[in-house]
Scaffold this motif. Structure first.
Motif, mmCIF file in Angstrom:
data_model
loop_
_atom_site.group_PDB
_atom_site.id
_atom_site.type_symbol
_atom_site.label_atom_id
_atom_site.label_comp_id
_atom_site.label_asym_id
_atom_site.label_seq_id
_atom_site.Cartn_x
_atom_site.Cartn_y
_atom_site.Cartn_z
ATOM 1 N N MET A 54 0.853 -1.015 -0.025
ATOM 2 C CA MET A 54 0.058 -0.067 0.096
ATOM 3 C C MET A 54 0.927 1.411 -0.018
ATOM 4 O O MET A 54 2.021 1.106 0.351
ATOM 5 C CB MET A 54 -0.964 -0.010 1.188
ATOM 6 N N PHE A 55 0.453 2.484 -0.381
ATOM 7 C CA PHE A 55 1.152 3.490 -0.247
ATOM 8 C C PHE A 55 0.128 4.722 -0.059
ATOM 9 O O PHE A 55 -0.968 4.692 -0.040
ATOM 10 C CB PHE A 55 2.231 3.986 -1.433
ATOM 11 N N LYS A 56 0.715 5.611 0.416
ATOM 12 C CA LYS A 56 -0.011 6.884 1.106
ATOM 13 C C LYS A 56 -0.240 8.088 -0.196
ATOM 14 O O LYS A 56 0.700 8.379 -0.995
ATOM 15 C CB LYS A 56 0.599 7.608 2.100
ATOM 16 N N ILE A 57 -1.271 8.652 -0.338
ATOM 17 C CA ILE A 57 -1.651 9.675 -1.290
ATOM 18 C C ILE A 57 -2.433 10.858 -0.907
ATOM 19 O O ILE A 57 -2.733 10.662 0.255
ATOM 20 C CB ILE A 57 -2.121 9.208 -2.565
ATOM 21 N N THR A 58 -2.335 12.023 -1.497
ATOM 22 C CA THR A 58 -2.988 13.102 -1.182
ATOM 23 C C THR A 58 -4.244 13.076 -2.393
ATOM 24 O O THR A 58 -3.742 13.176 -3.349
ATOM 25 C CB THR A 58 -2.530 14.479 -1.192
ATOM 26 N N SER A 59 -5.508 12.833 -1.774
ATOM 27 C CA SER A 59 -6.483 12.877 -2.840
ATOM 28 C C SER A 59 -7.499 13.742 -2.430
ATOM 29 O O SER A 59 -7.370 14.480 -1.583
ATOM 30 C CB SER A 59 -7.024 11.407 -3.016
ATOM 31 N N ASP A 60 -8.567 13.989 -3.023
ATOM 32 C CA ASP A 60 -9.822 15.026 -2.683
ATOM 33 C C ASP A 60 -10.399 14.434 -1.588
ATOM 34 O O ASP A 60 -11.381 14.877 -1.037
ATOM 35 C CB ASP A 60 -10.771 14.809 -3.802
ATOM 36 N N TYR A 61 -10.092 13.103 -1.205
ATOM 37 C CA TYR A 61 -10.780 12.598 0.112
ATOM 38 C C TYR A 61 -10.880 13.437 1.280
ATOM 39 O O TYR A 61 -11.985 13.820 1.716
ATOM 40 C CB TYR A 61 -10.043 11.055 0.593
ATOM 41 N N TYR A 62 -9.782 13.995 1.709
ATOM 42 C CA TYR A 62 -9.801 14.887 2.849
ATOM 43 C C TYR A 62 -10.255 16.280 2.530
ATOM 44 O O TYR A 62 -10.644 16.900 3.420
ATOM 45 C CB TYR A 62 -8.487 14.487 3.720
ATOM 46 N N LYS A 63 -10.003 16.437 1.241
ATOM 47 C CA LYS A 63 -10.445 17.869 0.786
ATOM 48 C C LYS A 63 -11.925 17.999 1.033
ATOM 49 O O LYS A 63 -12.282 18.829 1.500
ATOM 50 C CB LYS A 63 -9.945 18.273 -0.631
ATOM 51 N N LYS A 64 -12.483 17.000 0.712
ATOM 52 C CA LYS A 64 -14.203 16.792 0.737
ATOM 53 C C LYS A 64 -14.456 17.092 2.204
ATOM 54 O O LYS A 64 -15.495 17.507 2.557
ATOM 55 C CB LYS A 64 -14.424 15.637 -0.075
ATOM 56 N N LYS A 65 -13.771 16.134 2.797
ATOM 57 C CA LYS A 65 -14.045 15.983 4.200
ATOM 58 C C LYS A 65 -13.962 17.415 5.070
ATOM 59 O O LYS A 65 -14.886 17.925 5.869
ATOM 60 C CB LYS A 65 -13.253 15.095 4.935
ATOM 61 N N ALA A 66 -12.901 18.104 4.574
ATOM 62 C CA ALA A 66 -12.430 19.396 5.148
ATOM 63 C C ALA A 66 -13.769 20.423 4.824
ATOM 64 O O ALA A 66 -14.376 21.196 5.615
ATOM 65 C CB ALA A 66 -11.370 20.115 4.730
ATOM 66 N N SER A 67 -14.398 20.370 3.490
ATOM 67 C CA SER A 67 -15.121 21.361 3.297
ATOM 68 C C SER A 67 -16.467 21.213 3.558
ATOM 69 O O SER A 67 -17.575 21.695 3.773
ATOM 70 C CB SER A 67 -15.220 21.364 1.555
ATOM 71 N N ARG A 68 -16.663 19.704 3.935
ATOM 72 C CA ARG A 68 -18.093 19.407 4.663
ATOM 73 C C ARG A 68 -18.166 19.837 6.083
ATOM 74 O O ARG A 68 -19.348 19.823 6.647
ATOM 75 C CB ARG A 68 -18.249 17.768 4.339
ATOM 76 N N SER A 69 -16.966 19.657 6.802
ATOM 77 C CA SER A 69 -16.950 19.801 8.301
ATOM 78 C C SER A 69 -16.591 21.431 8.464
ATOM 79 O O SER A 69 -15.975 21.770 9.423
ATOM 80 C CB SER A 69 -16.077 19.053 8.900
ATOM 81 N N SER A 70 -17.444 22.471 7.634
ATOM 82 C CA SER A 70 -16.926 23.645 7.819
ATOM 83 C C SER A 70 -17.389 24.358 9.047
ATOM 84 O O SER A 70 -16.575 25.203 9.593
ATOM 85 C CB SER A 70 -17.861 24.474 6.963
ATOM 86 N N LYS A 71 -18.269 23.760 9.955
ATOM 87 C CA LYS A 71 -18.476 24.580 11.132
ATOM 88 C C LYS A 71 -17.583 23.860 12.211
ATOM 89 O O LYS A 71 -17.115 24.667 13.252
ATOM 90 C CB LYS A 71 -20.000 24.474 11.416
ATOM 91 N N SER A 72 -17.249 22.640 12.202
ATOM 92 C CA SER A 72 -16.531 22.154 13.420
ATOM 93 C C SER A 72 -15.182 22.401 13.674
ATOM 94 O O SER A 72 -14.375 22.295 14.567
ATOM 95 C CB SER A 72 -16.908 20.629 13.609
ATOM 96 N N LEU A 73 -14.577 22.924 12.360
ATOM 97 C CA LEU A 73 -13.089 23.090 12.342
ATOM 98 C C LEU A 73 -12.783 24.419 12.147
ATOM 99 O O LEU A 73 -13.325 25.205 11.529
ATOM 100 C CB LEU A 73 -12.459 22.270 11.242
#
Ligand SMILES: [Mg+2]
Length: 348
Positions: free
Chosen positions: A221-240
């Protein structure tokens, strides 16, 4: 008598217990010690990673000097403390569902921008160094199903007094039914020795009714930066906070790149005939159309009524019998797909 000591650590549910015993102490002494630390009945303690030097069964009277301690000097303990087991037997409690909010819906089309030249290089590099230990040879004409282990078919941290209870119901029946149509691979984000130990505990490697073709571990396995956490960040606009969001957007995550398998065995496996079953959608981002997200298996108190693998067996058998290209169906919504197929089947 030898005064030599044997040292290693035992890990259990995030806790670490340093062990230092005379080499003449026995497995029973070790189990008693672990009982005082964890309150897990010695009879129900499963020690993963320990083997006997002489390929003997690990019995209580075996001396610690006759054990093969893993190179990492770490041994994993599985088991549920007595008190909890007793409670479980007295009152059947229904614990609340645990939802992994780290994971959310992934989308088939959204991750295409991760196919960069850098990623391509990484894939090539991985492929060069990849060593696969074949357990059963790939079979021509079969599809391939790749299973995650933790929380997909096994809950090591679940409540139960045996490995069998921690295995998702229907696993062996499913593998037996799928085997005539699919080659079987397990891929887990841990090291090979843990995977081997878990599969052994589940009885998967010794079942005569099906075979596992090979196993992949974290080194594939390897690690990448994908839209995955970008999406998460934009969805949790209030809590972060702004800072937290910035950090989250850059966060890397592990993936299981099926392409490694496809490039290693081009005569057998490809994007048309592979399905990957996992409880973490982020593992699919490189090959979203081949990913089937399964509900997490959390082994709670009492007999598990989980039926996911029963439904999954029917779904995968239907695919094997009807499609050359598994991507025809939207596995992200596999239960809806399955309901639709069944409706059509009975109406026609
Ligand atoms: Mg998992």
């Amino acid at each position: 008598m030898s005064k030599e000591t044997i040292e290693f650590t035992v890990k259990w549910k995030g806790k670490t217990f340093p062990i230092s015993f005379l080499s003449t102490a026995t497995v029973e002494d070790l189990r008693e010690h672990l009982y005082t630390e964890t309150k897990i009945n010695p009879k129900h303690q499963k020690l993963l990673g320990l083997k006997s030097n002489k390929n003997k069964k690990i019995t209580n009277n075996l001396a610690l000097k006759d054990l093969k301690i893993p190179k990492s000097r770490k041994v994993m303990l599985m088991g549920t403390p007595e008190k909890i087991l007793q409670k479980v037997q007295e009152i059947p409690v229904d614990l609340p569902e645990i939802i992994d909010d780290l994971d959310f819906d992934y989308d088939n089309e959204e991750f295409q921008n991760i196919r960069t030249t850098e990623l391509e290089k990484k894939l090539e590099e991985f492929l060069e160094n990849l060593e696969i230990n074949i357990i059963n040879k790939p079979r021509a004409g079969k599809k391939l199903v790749v299973f995650d282990i933790d929380k997909t078919v096994f809950d090591m941290k679940g409540i139960g007094s045996s490995s069998m209870e921690l295995t998702r119901p229907g696993l062996h029946q499913m593998l037996e039914k799928l085997y005539p149509h699919y080659d079987i691979v397990f891929w887990s984000q841990t090291k090979w020795n843990w995977i081997e130990a878990k599969l052994f505990e589940m009885g998967v490697l010794s079942n005569p009714k099906y075979g596992v073709n090979f196993v992949l571990d974290i080194t594939s396995m390897f690690k990448i930066t994908s839209d995955y956490y970008k999406k998460k960040a934009s969805r949790s606009s209030k809590s972060l906070t702004k800072e937290e969001k910035k950090k989250l957007k850059k966060r890397k995550h592990w993936i299981k790149p099926l392409e490694i398998i496809w490039r290693k065995f081009p005569d057998f496996y490809n994007e048309k005939n592979t399905i990957h079953i996992d409880d973490l959608g982020r593992n699919f981002v490189l090959n979203p159309k081949n990913g089937l997200l399964i509900k997490q298996f959390i082994k709670k108190a009492g007999v598990s009524k989980d039926k996911e693998l029963l439904y999954l067996t029917e779904y995968l058998l239907y695919i094997a019998n009807h499609y050359d290209d598994v991507r025809v169906l939207d596995h992200k919504r596999w239960k809806k797909e399955w309901a639709r197929i069944n409706r059509n089947r009975f109406e026609n």
